[in-house]
Scaffold this active site. Sequence first.
Site, mmCIF file in Angstrom:
data_model
loop_
_atom_site.group_PDB
_atom_site.id
_atom_site.type_symbol
_atom_site.label_atom_id
_atom_site.label_comp_id
_atom_site.label_asym_id
_atom_site.label_seq_id
_atom_site.Cartn_x
_atom_site.Cartn_y
_atom_site.Cartn_z
ATOM 1 N N GLU A 89 35.536 -25.035 -13.303
ATOM 2 C CA GLU A 89 34.390 -24.185 -12.969
ATOM 3 C C GLU A 89 34.466 -22.815 -13.639
ATOM 4 O OE1 GLU A 89 36.140 -25.942 -10.788
ATOM 5 O OE2 GLU A 89 34.812 -27.051 -9.446
ATOM 6 N N PHE A 130 36.276 -28.576 5.913
ATOM 7 C CA PHE A 130 36.849 -28.999 4.631
ATOM 8 C C PHE A 130 36.065 -28.372 3.469
ATOM 9 C CE2 PHE A 130 36.916 -32.142 1.087
ATOM 10 C CZ PHE A 130 38.239 -31.922 0.722
ATOM 11 N N GLN A 131 36.763 -27.819 2.532
ATOM 12 C CA GLN A 131 36.192 -27.136 1.367
ATOM 13 C C GLN A 131 35.210 -26.035 1.749
ATOM 14 O OE1 GLN A 131 34.867 -30.147 -1.498
ATOM 15 N NE2 GLN A 131 36.897 -30.084 -2.422
ATOM 16 N N LYS A 174 24.918 -27.791 2.469
ATOM 17 C CA LYS A 174 24.647 -29.200 2.212
ATOM 18 C C LYS A 174 23.454 -29.720 3.032
ATOM 19 C CE LYS A 174 26.952 -33.667 2.051
ATOM 20 N NZ LYS A 174 28.227 -34.325 1.764
ATOM 21 N N MET A 183 49.501 -8.567 -27.194
ATOM 22 C CA MET A 183 49.158 -7.199 -26.795
ATOM 23 C C MET A 183 50.181 -6.654 -25.802
ATOM 24 S SD MET A 183 47.208 -4.720 -27.414
ATOM 25 C CE MET A 183 45.498 -4.893 -27.938
#
Lengths: 598, 196
Positions: free
Chosen positions: A79, A141-142, A191, A502
């Site tokens: 993502e 959940f999630q 959802k 760097m």
Amino acid sequence: MSSTSTAAAVAETPQRLRGRDAVQQHIGKKMSGAEIFLHALEAEDARVVFGHPGGAVIHVYDEMARVKPNFQHVLVRHEQGGTHAAEGYAKATGQVGTVLVTSGPGATNTVTGIADAFMDSVPIVVFTGQVPMPLIGNDAFQETDTLGVTRSITKHNYLVRAPDEIPRIVHEAYHLARTGRPGPVVVDLPKDVLMAEGVFQFDEEIRMRGYSVPDECDEIRLRRAVRMLEKSQRPLLYVGGGTINSNAAEVLTEFARHLNIPVTTSLHGLGAFPEDDPLSLGMLGMHGMWWANQAVQHADLIIAVGARFDDRVTGMVDRWAPHAAVIHIEIDKSCISKNIYADLAFNADVKSVLERLRPLVNPKKVKRWLNKIQDWRDECPLTYADDGELRPQYVLERLRAKSGGDAVVCTDVGQNQMWAAQYLKFTQPRSHITSGGLGTMGFSLPAALGAGFGMRAYGIDKTVISINGDGGFMMNAQELAVASAHGIPLKVVIMNNNFLGMVRQWQELFHENRFSHTDLTDTNPDFVQLARASRCVALRANRPDQVEDVIEKAWEINDRPVVMEFRVVKEEMVFPMVPAGKSSDEMITSRHAPETFV
Amino acid sequence: MNDEAITLTPQQLIRKRAAGEPVEPGAPPQAQQHIINVLLENSMGALIRVVNMFSARGFNIDSVTVGVTDDPTVSRMCIVTRGNDRVISQIIRQLNRLVDTIEVDDVTGTDFVERELCMIKVRCTGDKRSEVLQINEIFRGRVVDVTRDILALEIVGPTRKVDAFVNLMRMHGIEEVARSGRVAMQRAPQPTRGEI
């Protein structure tokens, strides 16, 4: 006080018309929240959606397979890659980038990209799935408090509570992302809202009484600007990324040439003014041109255009441009007088201010000032060793020669980014895309992927080049396979010095050569094999005489990505350099002369 | 920095003065208290966005109150904060930048009235009780609850008055204090002579 205009009509661009026409047939029809959402995206003419499915958004993906909306969905492999791809898409095309992910880890993985877009004013809208409304707050959940997590890194964020709200919120989200100072907007989609039935409606008008685009550019301000310009003997334009966001590069270029004023740009301003113009001083700041910083320190007037006086530009604020009065043209009022006090400020769109100021000003006679700058140029030019070793600056010069500047270049973060900024001589707006404010390693490859899709979606014929270090490349290397799956012909450059270069540079200069955890020799993969495993063409150069050949071969391939690994010397450093927290007139100009602060 | 005497250029002086920073070396920083009224959408998340902005950008909040206005879709916050001119102007600009804020108004330096409400429980019996009630009278407080050895008082006034009252009550044994935080409102402009 904020304006009280309650409704704003959205400008009728071809994109908007195309979007609105696409959804006419659905207006007033009953359908699921998920389908309403897809049509709302069509209405915004979101041509490419970078996404990854999951439980909370499974209904959206299901409707996508059934309804077949008129946008392309690109399945990214992480993502974070999706958000950077949306940024690359947005910066290359000037349109809003779109991301769709699931709840919980899907949402948290987008956080780095959202923060990056917030710092760099990139218009993206990120849609995150959420657990069903009755479960919110239940440690389901999630589940993640996505609104809470993204609150301080978004321009605004929304939780959708009913399917009927979806078109209005999506429309507002794109409006907010695109207008004013652009930035990321998050829309959280529970959802159950996506599963519930609603009616698709579409209203063009935006009603947000707390939001308006400022336009503080009156006669008095314009006349003061003219007077300050007339009085000035050492004027300087300092141009930032806001100029490109405002699509004002052409207007600015004409303005500077008409006035005969030298132009220096920030990292994000690169491309706003052609670097092959004699008035261009290139980039200023920490790794900017020595002469550009000298010009800043001696100027008596600085006109800052769509820039925010970042600390990488100013160094020690108290000692920056000590003689210069400042005119600041900036769409975001909170950037005005934040770091450097503006003697005169235009809180308005860059392009509109320049267009109104242009007819009022006369060319400046500043030959002595320009000569002085030329002396500084001659005194401390940009150089690197020509000793038979493979050096990154040489590779960049060859790339510049091959592309002729007619390419979109995405750079990563670190030495590769600074060398690219110094050596690629950008001449066109939207040709340089990088992570400036947040400094996100792993930005370049997914951003280039997004830019590549953007080129395709808008029919722009330009090569997309991704420049990476070996460290940053590994942070989002998974997106390589996405580019090859879609035949996006990226030219991916890895400047491999087997070091976090760097950090290594700082360790050598300021930490007595203690190279703590920056040597990647033992953990780097074989980049050629990695690229081939992702179905890319892979090429490698170990010596300067192989560079030309590698680049020639890479440019012959147009149906898939090419990865070019250049095994460059470890010890190369980026110069000149203003050490962090120091003043702009304390530049280190080479490794051997750290004591000769100028 | 300290080993070299730095003379400021005229432009640097302009910048320092504009920021409200001390120009003389060694002078104390000039942080001032400001009262800022904010009208914002009465929607979920608007309040937290304002408060979050203060913490995310490192600004101080001395007190904050919030309540709905005559328009049920609009809330009003009164924020008391402190900082020099540069910090205060940043706070106002950052507040304006939030999409939910409708109007931001720094009433400091204007003609305004401010009030704070305080409820206080004091433990007192016998002679002490009449003394507490006397002080309460002087401060135009009200008794809101009374038990055998506790008096609950309510006082309304500018914050300095409330401070003074709480201080006086301290010697009598405070059980509990609840203060509302400040609310402020600009006075309506007085009609000029011509208008009368």
